[in-house]
Write an enzyme that holds these catalytic residues in place. Structure first.
Site, PDB file in Angstrom:
ATOM      1  N   LYS A 160       0.867  -1.325   0.033  1.00  0.00           N
ATOM      2  CA  LYS A 160       0.036   0.007  -0.062  1.00  0.00           C
ATOM      3  C   LYS A 160       0.780   1.159  -0.060  1.00  0.00           C
ATOM      4  CE  LYS A 160      -1.704   3.164   1.784  1.00  0.00           C
ATOM      5  NZ  LYS A 160      -1.478   4.460   1.493  1.00  0.00           N
ATOM      6  N   SER A 209       5.392   7.986   9.560  1.00  0.00           N
ATOM      7  CA  SER A 209       5.429   8.975  10.807  1.00  0.00           C
ATOM      8  C   SER A 209       5.581   7.839  11.988  1.00  0.00           C
ATOM      9  CB  SER A 209       4.534   9.796  10.971  1.00  0.00           C
ATOM     10  OG  SER A 209       3.205   9.214  10.863  1.00  0.00           O
ATOM     11  N   VAL A 265       1.726   7.383  13.088  1.00  0.00           N
ATOM     12  CA  VAL A 265       0.915   6.456  12.529  1.00  0.00           C
ATOM     13  C   VAL A 265       1.578   5.123  12.380  1.00  0.00           C
ATOM     14  CG1 VAL A 265       0.308   5.440  10.146  1.00  0.00           C
ATOM     15  CG2 VAL A 265       0.060   7.994  10.472  1.00  0.00           C
ATOM     16  N   GLY A 266       2.770   5.145  12.817  1.00  0.00           N
ATOM     17  CA  GLY A 266       3.563   3.841  13.126  1.00  0.00           C
ATOM     18  C   GLY A 266       3.022   3.027  14.471  1.00  0.00           C
ATOM     19  N   GLU A 294       9.944   1.502  10.711  1.00  0.00           N
ATOM     20  CA  GLU A 294      11.112   2.405  10.259  1.00  0.00           C
ATOM     21  C   GLU A 294      10.118   4.054  10.346  1.00  0.00           C
ATOM     22  OE1 GLU A 294      14.060   2.225  10.371  1.00  0.00           O
ATOM     23  OE2 GLU A 294      14.105   0.135   9.991  1.00  0.00           O
ATOM     24  N   CYS A 343      13.656  11.119   6.409  1.00  0.00           N
ATOM     25  CA  CYS A 343      13.594  10.745   7.866  1.00  0.00           C
ATOM     26  C   CYS A 343      14.895  10.916   8.557  1.00  0.00           C
ATOM     27  CB  CYS A 343      13.285   9.340   7.936  1.00  0.00           C
ATOM     28  SG  CYS A 343      14.280   8.217   7.228  1.00  0.00           S
ATOM     29  N   GLU A 401      10.199  17.224  14.319  1.00  0.00           N
ATOM     30  CA  GLU A 401      10.590  16.757  13.198  1.00  0.00           C
ATOM     31  C   GLU A 401       9.964  17.416  12.005  1.00  0.00           C
ATOM     32  OE1 GLU A 401       9.207  13.152  11.428  1.00  0.00           O
ATOM     33  OE2 GLU A 401      11.088  12.634  10.305  1.00  0.00           O
TER      34      GLU A 401
HETATM   35  P1  NAD Z   1       2.461   8.973   7.198  1.00  0.00           P
HETATM   36  O1  NAD Z   1       2.885   8.083   8.766  1.00  0.00           O
HETATM   37  O2  NAD Z   1       1.646   9.873   7.251  1.00  0.00           O
HETATM   38  O3  NAD Z   1       2.294   7.950   5.896  1.00  0.00           O
HETATM   39  C1  NAD Z   1       2.841   6.760   5.849  1.00  0.00           C
HETATM   40  C2  NAD Z   1       2.133   5.653   5.031  1.00  0.00           C
HETATM   41  O4  NAD Z   1       1.113   5.265   6.149  1.00  0.00           O
HETATM   42  C3  NAD Z   1       1.292   6.068   3.940  1.00  0.00           C
HETATM   43  O5  NAD Z   1       1.171   5.114   3.026  1.00  0.00           O
HETATM   44  C4  NAD Z   1      -0.037   6.490   4.573  1.00  0.00           C
HETATM   45  O6  NAD Z   1      -0.858   6.595   3.411  1.00  0.00           O
HETATM   46  C5  NAD Z   1      -0.317   5.431   5.381  1.00  0.00           C
HETATM   47  N1  NAD Z   1      -1.400   5.360   6.471  1.00  0.00           N
HETATM   48  C6  NAD Z   1      -1.672   6.726   6.984  1.00  0.00           C
HETATM   49  N2  NAD Z   1      -2.341   6.457   8.006  1.00  0.00           N
HETATM   50  C7  NAD Z   1      -2.497   5.020   8.086  1.00  0.00           C
HETATM   51  C8  NAD Z   1      -3.377   4.141   9.041  1.00  0.00           C
HETATM   52  N3  NAD Z   1      -4.208   4.729   9.983  1.00  0.00           N
HETATM   53  N4  NAD Z   1      -3.061   2.837   9.029  1.00  0.00           N
HETATM   54  C9  NAD Z   1      -2.133   2.479   8.013  1.00  0.00           C
HETATM   55  N5  NAD Z   1      -1.600   3.195   7.002  1.00  0.00           N
HETATM   56  C10 NAD Z   1      -1.494   4.505   7.336  1.00  0.00           C
HETATM   57  O7  NAD Z   1       3.951   9.453   6.668  1.00  0.00           O
HETATM   58  P2  NAD Z   1       4.370  10.212   5.509  1.00  0.00           P
HETATM   59  O8  NAD Z   1       4.009  11.439   5.720  1.00  0.00           O
HETATM   60  O9  NAD Z   1       3.900   9.395   4.267  1.00  0.00           O
HETATM   61  O10 NAD Z   1       5.977  10.308   5.599  1.00  0.00           O
HETATM   62  C11 NAD Z   1       6.785  11.079   6.253  1.00  0.00           C
HETATM   63  C12 NAD Z   1       7.154  10.414   7.654  1.00  0.00           C
HETATM   64  O11 NAD Z   1       7.877   9.187   7.481  1.00  0.00           O
HETATM   65  C13 NAD Z   1       8.073  11.242   8.290  1.00  0.00           C
HETATM   66  O12 NAD Z   1       7.580  10.998   9.813  1.00  0.00           O
HETATM   67  C14 NAD Z   1       9.562  10.407   8.196  1.00  0.00           C
HETATM   68  O13 NAD Z   1      10.598  10.704   9.235  1.00  0.00           O
HETATM   69  C15 NAD Z   1       9.069   9.069   8.044  1.00  0.00           C
HETATM   70  N6  NAD Z   1      10.015   8.380   7.245  1.00  0.00           N
HETATM   71  C16 NAD Z   1      10.769   7.317   8.050  1.00  0.00           C
HETATM   72  C17 NAD Z   1      11.950   6.688   7.334  1.00  0.00           C
HETATM   73  C18 NAD Z   1      12.522   5.531   8.077  1.00  0.00           C
HETATM   74  O14 NAD Z   1      13.220   4.711   7.318  1.00  0.00           O
HETATM   75  N7  NAD Z   1      12.736   5.575   9.356  1.00  0.00           N
HETATM   76  C19 NAD Z   1      11.948   6.857   5.882  1.00  0.00           C
HETATM   77  C20 NAD Z   1      11.283   7.813   5.419  1.00  0.00           C
HETATM   78  C21 NAD Z   1      10.151   8.421   6.076  1.00  0.00           C
END
Ligand code: NAD
Length: 495
Positions: A187, A242, A245-246, A263, A297, A391
């Site tokens: 997804k 994020s 959400v994680g 991650e 990130c 962040e």
């Molecule tokens: P996000 O958490 O908003 O979204 C990530 C994914 O989760 C997307 O596909 C989104 O559609 C999905 N999502 C959103 N709500 C959800 C839910 N309730 N259940 C399941 N999935 C859901 O993150 P973003 O804005 O796409 O990316 C930026 C963030 O990602 C930053 O915090 C960044 O630090 C982090 N990031 C971490 C790494 C790493 O390897 N540690 C790498 C890149 C980005």
């Protein structure tokens, strides 16, 4: 050779992207809502994709479950061949795929090159995993018994990925999962359904992957994403995104005993000690803060600079930031492309404005034009100001002074995150001492924080995640040991 001939047009910006990929079929779903995908540089519509539903995710899992056992039973040679072919196609269609990265996600040339090149290397490396699933043979305390430990695929891996480096962050999970005999439901993020999802489906389809082994459902996080994480048939949930959400995704995975591989976010310090080579520290600071507009990130979020170097470091960083060319990512000279969308841009601007209200000085930047945010340098910052304690995920460099190594360590660690860090000093032993005290999963001496290599562990401590990606570490996460004992002689039991 690929099973399906392709001339690359299917990877182009003009290709049709309006379908889900489930059970080896491009499923057009005219009854579904569409999601608009905007080019963030021009604000024009790039394409539309289906807003996949929970029912689509269920179909994808059903196909993945049906396909997994046969795929796991293929020879390692066959799995490696398919993954290698996908890597070759990714390499062959570099131009088309880099254009997609520019148009869909605003990636400037340096990001296109690093993301695309890195993805090719990751997929090639993943091909070797098929042969690296080693078990072992253990002795037994029971006479006549033999213990065999086999390394097996986990089953079905659900992958949820972000928009910031979409191709690489999806494929770094998809390719190892496939190589180790798992099937996958992917997804991608709503902003990048093509480069984070549908392109990957086309690559593996053309590479001859059997139907159902990889399924891609585009759609909103709150519906398609939520169902992907909560589906009872998933065995691993590989989530990059994020921390907020994680946390939800991890809870959903644990609810049905899927392994959460998380991650998450970071707030990464770049520490410049008083004996640092200033040229090197500034060069590293510019790249680490502004590559991909700081939407990484592992970007440098905070510059912690010794008070004796502070003014000169700030002056040089601001000069360099002000000179970075801003523009359309399709132009060769562009270094700073657009921010992905308005809400991200507004959040970045808000952090900068609040930091200035809190007493910091804007040395350069701070403005925006459409989704283009100027590279911004802030001085007189303390760790509790908005751009430092959040962040910020933008082209923003808050500079914080310190007077002792101990204070630098304390400031660096004063965050809930623990992803990446860097330390500069002419004395590598001293730098190493400081580096060892900073609680992060990835630390770089005399460099900056944005480093990824396919064969070393990638991941964070504290609220930056759980588990490690890449190389042997992801191989362990996507496979599990099972024990079979063989009683070769009649065994005597106590009753
Ligand atoms: P996000 O958490 O908003 O979204 C990530 C994914 O989760 C997307 O596909 C989104 O559609 C999905 N999502 C959103 N709500 C959800 C839910 N309730 N259940 C399941 N999935 C859901 O993150 P973003 O804005 O796409 O990316 C930026 C963030 O990602 C930053 O915090 C960044 O630090 C982090 N990031 C971490 C790494 C790493 O390897 N540690 C790498 C890149 C980005």
């Amino acid at each position: 050779m690929p099973e399906h001939e392709t001339d690359g047009r299917e990877f182009s910006v003009d290709a049709d992207w309006d379908a889900l990929f489930i059970d080896g079929e491009w499923r057009e779903v005219p009854d579904r809502d569409r999601m608009d995908v905007e080019n963030p540089a021009t604000r024009e519509l790039f394409t539309q994709v289906p807003a996949g539903t929970a029912a689509d995710v269920d179909d994808a899992y059903e196909a993945a479950v049906d396909a997994q056992e046969d795929w796991a039973n293929t020879t390692p040679d066959e799995r490696a061949r398919v993954v290698r072919t996908a890597a070759q196609l990714l390499d062959d269609y570099e131009e088309e795929i880099c254009e997609l990265l520019a148009v869909e996600s605003g990636g400037a040339p340096s990001r296109q090159a690093i993301e695309h090149g890195g993805a090719v290397t990751f997929v090639h490396d993943a091909a070797s995993f098929a042969f690296r699933m080693s078990g072992r043979h253990n002795q037994s305390k029971i006479p006549g018994k033999e213990n065999i430990v086999r390394r097996e695929p986990k089953g079905v891996v659900g992958v949820i990925s972000p928009w910031n480096v979409p191709l690489k962050l999806s494929i770094r999970a998809v390719a190892p999962a496939i190589a180790t005999g798992n099937s996958v439901v992917l997804k991608p993020a709503g902003e990048t359904p093509v480069t984070g999802g549908l392109v990957i489906a086309k690559l593996f389809e053309a590479a001859g992957l059997p139907d159902g082994v990889l399924n891609v459902v585009t759609g909103p996080g709150s519906t398609a994403g939520d169902r992907t994480a909560a589906h009872p048939d998933s065995d691993v949930i590989a989530f990059t995104g994020s921390t907020e959400v994680g946390r939800l995704v991890g809870q959903n995975a644990i609810d049905h005993f899927a392994l959460p591989a998380l991650e998450l976010g970071g707030n990464n310090p770049h520490v410049v000690l008083e004996d640092a080579d200033l040229d090197q520290a500034v060069d590293a600071g510019v790249f680490g803060s502004f590559w991909n507009q700081g939407q990484v990130c592992i970007s440098i979020n905070r510059h912690l600079v010794h008070e004796s170097l502070y003014d000169e470091y700030a002056e040089r960083l601001a000069e360099r930031a002000a000179e970075l060319p801003i523009g359309d990512p399709r132009d060769d000279d562009t270094v700073i492309g657009p921010i992905i969308n308005e809400s991200q841009r507004d959040e970045i601007i808000d952090y900068v404005e609040r930091t200035v209200e809190e007493g910091a000085t804007l040395e350069t930047g701070g403005g925006h034009d459409g989704l283009f945010v100027e590279p911004t340098v802030l001085t007189g910052v303390t760790n509790d100001m908005a751009a430092a304690c959040n962040e910020h995920f933008g082209p923003v460099a808050p500079i914080i002074p310190f007077s002792t190594d101990e204070e630098a360590v304390e400031l660096a660690n004063a965050t809930e995150y623990g992803l990446a860090g860097s330390v500069h000093s002419a004395d590598r032993g001293r730098a190493r001492d400081v580096a060892d005290q900073i609680e992060v999963g990835m630390m770089h001496v005399n460099d900056q924080t944005v480093n990824v290599e396919p064969h070393v562990p990638f991941g964070g401590k504290k609220d930056s995640g759980m588990g490690r990606y890449n190389g042997d570490w992801i191989l362990q996460e996507f496979t599990e040991d099972s024990w079979t004992s063989i009683q070769r002689e009649p065994r005597s039991y106590p009753f």
